[in-house]
Scaffold this motif. Sequence first.
Motif, short mmCIF file in Angstrom:
data_model
loop_
_atom_site.label_atom_id
_atom_site.label_comp_id
_atom_site.label_asym_id
_atom_site.label_seq_id
_atom_site.Cartn_x
_atom_site.Cartn_y
_atom_site.Cartn_z
N GLY A 26 0.81 -1.23 0.00
CA GLY A 26 0.00 0.00 0.00
C GLY A 26 0.83 1.26 0.00
O GLY A 26 0.46 2.26 -0.61
N GLU A 27 1.99 1.20 0.67
CA GLU A 27 2.84 2.40 0.74
C GLU A 27 3.50 2.67 -0.62
O GLU A 27 3.56 3.79 -1.09
N GLY A 270 -8.87 7.85 -2.16
CA GLY A 270 -8.65 7.21 -0.88
C GLY A 270 -8.73 5.70 -1.00
O GLY A 270 -9.27 5.17 -1.97
N ARG A 272 -8.35 1.86 1.67
CA ARG A 272 -8.04 1.25 2.97
C ARG A 272 -6.59 0.80 3.02
O ARG A 272 -6.00 0.69 4.07
N TYR A 274 -4.00 1.37 -0.01
CA TYR A 274 -3.05 2.22 -0.73
C TYR A 274 -2.88 3.57 -0.02
O TYR A 274 -3.87 4.24 0.25
N ARG A 275 -1.66 3.90 0.30
CA ARG A 275 -1.36 5.24 0.80
C ARG A 275 -0.48 5.93 -0.26
O ARG A 275 0.39 6.70 0.02
N ASN A 276 -0.73 5.51 -1.50
CA ASN A 276 -0.01 6.02 -2.66
C ASN A 276 -0.97 5.87 -3.83
O ASN A 276 -2.08 5.38 -3.67
N ARG A 321 -3.36 13.15 4.35
CA ARG A 321 -4.15 11.93 4.61
C ARG A 321 -3.82 10.83 3.61
O ARG A 321 -4.44 9.77 3.59
N LYS A 322 -2.86 11.06 2.77
CA LYS A 322 -2.42 10.08 1.76
C LYS A 322 -3.59 9.58 0.92
O LYS A 322 -3.84 8.38 0.80
N LEU A 323 -4.36 10.56 0.44
CA LEU A 323 -5.53 10.21 -0.40
C LEU A 323 -5.18 10.41 -1.87
O LEU A 323 -4.87 11.51 -2.30
N TYR A 324 -5.19 9.34 -2.60
CA TYR A 324 -4.85 9.37 -4.03
C TYR A 324 -6.00 8.74 -4.83
O TYR A 324 -6.84 8.04 -4.26
#
Length: 393
Positions: A26-27, A270, A272, A274-276, A321-324
Amino acid sequence: ETGHVTLDPGFTNTASTTSAITYIDGEAGILRYRGYPIEELAEKSSFLEVAYLLIYGELPAPDQLSAFTDSVRNHTLLDEKFRAFFSAFPRRAHPMAVLSSAVSALSTFYQDSLDPFDPEQVDQSSIRLIAKLPTLAAYAYKTSNGQPLLYPDNSLGYVENFLRMMFGLPTQPYEIDPEIARVLDMLFILHADHEQNCSTSTVRLVGSSQANLFSSVSAGVDALFGPLHGGANQAVLEMLERIHESGDNIDSFVERVKKKEPGVKLMGFGHRVYRNYDPRAAVVKKATGKVLDALGKSDPLLDLAMRLEEVALGDDYFVERKLYPNVDFYTGVIYKAMGFPTNAFTVLFALGRLPGWIAQWRELMNDPSTKIGRPRQVYVGPGERHYVEPSAR
Ligand code: SDX
């Protein structure tokens, strides 16, 4: 531990322990099916080949792929009695509601071969679902617009057959656009599996009671329907259309999102895990421009989506918030360009996700450590008390 209840970490032994099917980082924004990067499969493979890979764990040899493809091709027809099933629905029925009912109802034609522990019957059910879901999906759509149901044409490829049943009419030949077929096949690959998302966890949880594959997949279709999950591709397009039609400028819309106005979310953003950037969204975004060019179309909603992405990714609220963009952010624009109605978008997600649901359900069934999913809760209600007669309340 709460003193008397040991909290069960989620769906122990059903969904969230170990799996050899899909890897997500996810990162870093990495997605691999059985070790193969999604970008390579999207570019070089085919949906049925990826379905085989997810279910059996290896890329098929040419003879294995042709045998698998032939099996699928020879099971696209529904029992003639089943066609009447679709006439029971009102014209405005949402195709996802029709699809989940149809999948469950379909199992009644095979109830003597649904044993989840008989490998041959599981293979049969897997083929029947992969072969018939496009037929069911097309019939669900045709029901909503009152057009006649077309029989599958097994001289066509998997996606081509679906397109013809979706958009063809018995009154005239249907011209299949090879570019649309190729891109739709690639979009199905992108949706084919995604580890323990809401609908796949649902399929596993239902399967953990040893329910058959059809019942488990039907429950997965229902979970996918929700706007926070597979229903997001429809919600994104409706969001873009609202912004476009209202003339609402993007900055003011983004401000409303940041203020968390009720019902105002940046749909398609956004995740759950992926923060990328969702690697699938990058592939879809690229393909969307190509499809519009190939069709000689332009769509202001694509420009609007790209502008929204640019504004959001330049705004600390989203960056912190790392929303992509996720897989659903651009798919609605490309499905619309291909001629699909908005309420069919999530059905397309279900068609793509089917092999993943099947592979995950099979992995669960083959895992001897599987137990029935039975999460616990911490009780926070009233302590023990005794009945009070109505007259004394
Ligand atoms: C899919 O799980 C999967 O793998 C799913 C999927 C698959 O292939 O199966 O990838 C497919 O379902 C993709 C997601 C599609 N759904 C949407 O696009 C709907 C919009 N997205 C959100 O509803 C949300 O991002 C979720 C549901 C996807 C995730 O919800 P979370 O886990 O609650 O989000 P989060 O914890 O990361 O949120 C952190 C913050 C919160 O704000 P604060 O409380 O910190 O102030 O970000 C905010 C959230 O309110 N936030 C959003 C937002 N998503 C999260 N704010 C505005 N718009 C959004 N879309």
